[in-house]
Design a protein around this motif. Structure first.
Motif, short mmCIF file in Angstrom:
data_model
loop_
_atom_site.label_atom_id
_atom_site.label_comp_id
_atom_site.label_asym_id
_atom_site.label_seq_id
_atom_site.Cartn_x
_atom_site.Cartn_y
_atom_site.Cartn_z
N GLU A 93 0.85 -1.19 0.00
CA GLU A 93 0.00 0.00 0.00
C GLU A 93 0.88 1.24 0.00
O GLU A 93 1.84 1.33 0.77
N ASP A 95 0.63 5.61 -0.17
CA ASP A 95 -0.24 6.80 -0.10
C ASP A 95 -0.47 7.33 -1.52
O ASP A 95 0.46 7.57 -2.29
N LYS A 97 -1.27 10.14 -2.67
CA LYS A 97 -0.69 11.45 -2.98
C LYS A 97 0.74 11.32 -3.47
O LYS A 97 1.16 12.00 -4.41
N THR A 202 -9.83 3.61 -0.68
CA THR A 202 -9.79 4.40 0.55
C THR A 202 -9.54 3.49 1.74
O THR A 202 -10.19 2.45 1.90
N TYR A 211 -7.85 7.94 4.28
CA TYR A 211 -6.97 8.47 3.23
C TYR A 211 -6.90 7.45 2.11
O TYR A 211 -7.19 6.27 2.30
N ASP A 212 -6.54 7.92 0.91
CA ASP A 212 -6.49 7.06 -0.27
C ASP A 212 -5.12 6.42 -0.43
O ASP A 212 -4.08 7.05 -0.16
N VAL A 213 -5.14 5.16 -0.87
CA VAL A 213 -3.91 4.42 -1.13
C VAL A 213 -4.04 3.70 -2.47
O VAL A 213 -5.14 3.46 -2.96
#
Length: 331
Positions: A93, A95, A97, A202, A211-213
């Motif tokens: 996984e 992040d 971003k 998410t 948070y999105d991964v």
């Protein structure tokens, strides 16, 4: 003496079959973290996720015939061995971003996954030596469980270095080949290797924050077959503390023990196999120092691709950190 090559495909060879850049890159990384992937040939199972082989346990005994006298037919003895594959899996996984601001998102994600691939390579190496389906049925049976008693039928493949207690290690001679020792992968699979991109999702943390991964799964289904135990020799009960205390003269006489291990093999120089010697970091260091002593003619120190290679009677000695230095005594 030159090292005998292996005519059978290793995992590195199979990557040339057009499986895509992602799988090829993973194979390169696996080889980087575990040299055994480069040495060991790998074959497809003949029973789905299991492999059934017939092992010869005895040869037919011929007869000296007399004139006008007949000869009774004879036959050898065999045994069937069934080896299973295990499913090794890990998830990565990252992040979202970090991925989205990277200049090369795909390469960034793969670089972030290196630790997971290294972990898979180490887990495979550990299981090749210490896997035991009686203890961990989800894995496969490794070398230690097959060569762990001097009184067993294959006990003559074990050379006793005399150590006791629980600070011992082993040196392994492994002859890789179709008729001796090789890795397995399930029938119909790409050597058991899979990389599945799960995309963006998410993730919820324990405190409820989100948070999105980007998530992906790595999987390798793999096993080990020892078709002829005479292709393996184990120098067991090497007392590590003795080697550390006196690295140039004390402890076990490794050179003589390795000669015994070499001749325990059925044929270390068979043309369709490749014999490689595996040892722990401490033992490899000890042997490297011994190779620098010109009186040890059986040990040689050469260079390959800018790296020092210690060899014994022409066969490379590879450092393998998966070999424990805390083994109990083999009796």
């Amino acid at each position: 003496m030159a090292t005998i090559g292996n005519m059978y495909p290793t995992l590195s060879d199979l990557k040339k079959q057009g499986w895509g850049d992602d799988i090829s890159t993973i194979i390169d990384m696996l080889v980087q973290f575990n040299a055994m992937y480069e040495d060991a040939p790998i074959f497809e199972c003949n029973m789905g996720s299991s492999h059934l082989t017939t092992v010869r346990t005895g040869l037919p005994v011929p007869t000296w015939r007399k004139l006008y006298k007949g000869v009774l037919p004879t036959k050898g003895t065999t045994a069937q061995v069934k080896d299973a594959t295990g499913m090794l899996e890990d998830w990565s996984e990252v992040d979202a971003k970090l991925v989205e601001i990277a200049k090369n998102p795909a390469r960034f994600r793969l670089n972030e996954a290196k630790a997971h691939i290294a972990g898979m390579a180490n887990m495979l190496g550990s299981t090749v030596y210490y896997g035991d389906i009686d203890v961990n049925p989800e894995r496969f049976t490794g070398l230690h469980a097959r060569f762990n008693a001097k009184s067993a039928a294959n006990g003559r493949q074990i050379v006793d270095a005399g150590g006791t207690g629980s600070d011992n290690t082993s040196i392994w001679f492994v002859t890789w080949g179709e008729d001796s020792v090789h890795l397995l992968y399930p029938e119909g699979s790409k050597a058991g290797l899979q990389r599945e991109d799960k995309g963006k999702t998410t993730k919820e943390l324990p405190d409820g924050s989100l948070y999105d991964v980007y998530r992906e799964k790595f999987q390798q289904d793999i096993g080990l077959s020892v078709r002829d135990w005479r292709g393996v020799a184990r120098i067991a009960n090497i007392d590590i503390s003795d080697l550390r205390a006196n690295p140039t003269a004390g402890g076990a006489d490794l050179i003589n023990l390795m000669i015994d291990g070499y001749y325990a093999l059925q044929n270390p120089n068979q043309p369709n196999g490749k014999t490689v010697i595996y040892a722990s970091k401490t033992v490899q260091t000890f042997l490297h120092k011994q190779a620098m002593n010109r009186t040890n003619v059986n040990l040689t120190l050469d260079q390959s691709q800018g790296k020092p290679i210690v060899s014994f009677l022409g066969h490379p000695i590879r450092r393998d950190d998966n070999i424990l230095e805390t083994e109990g005594q083999i009796v």
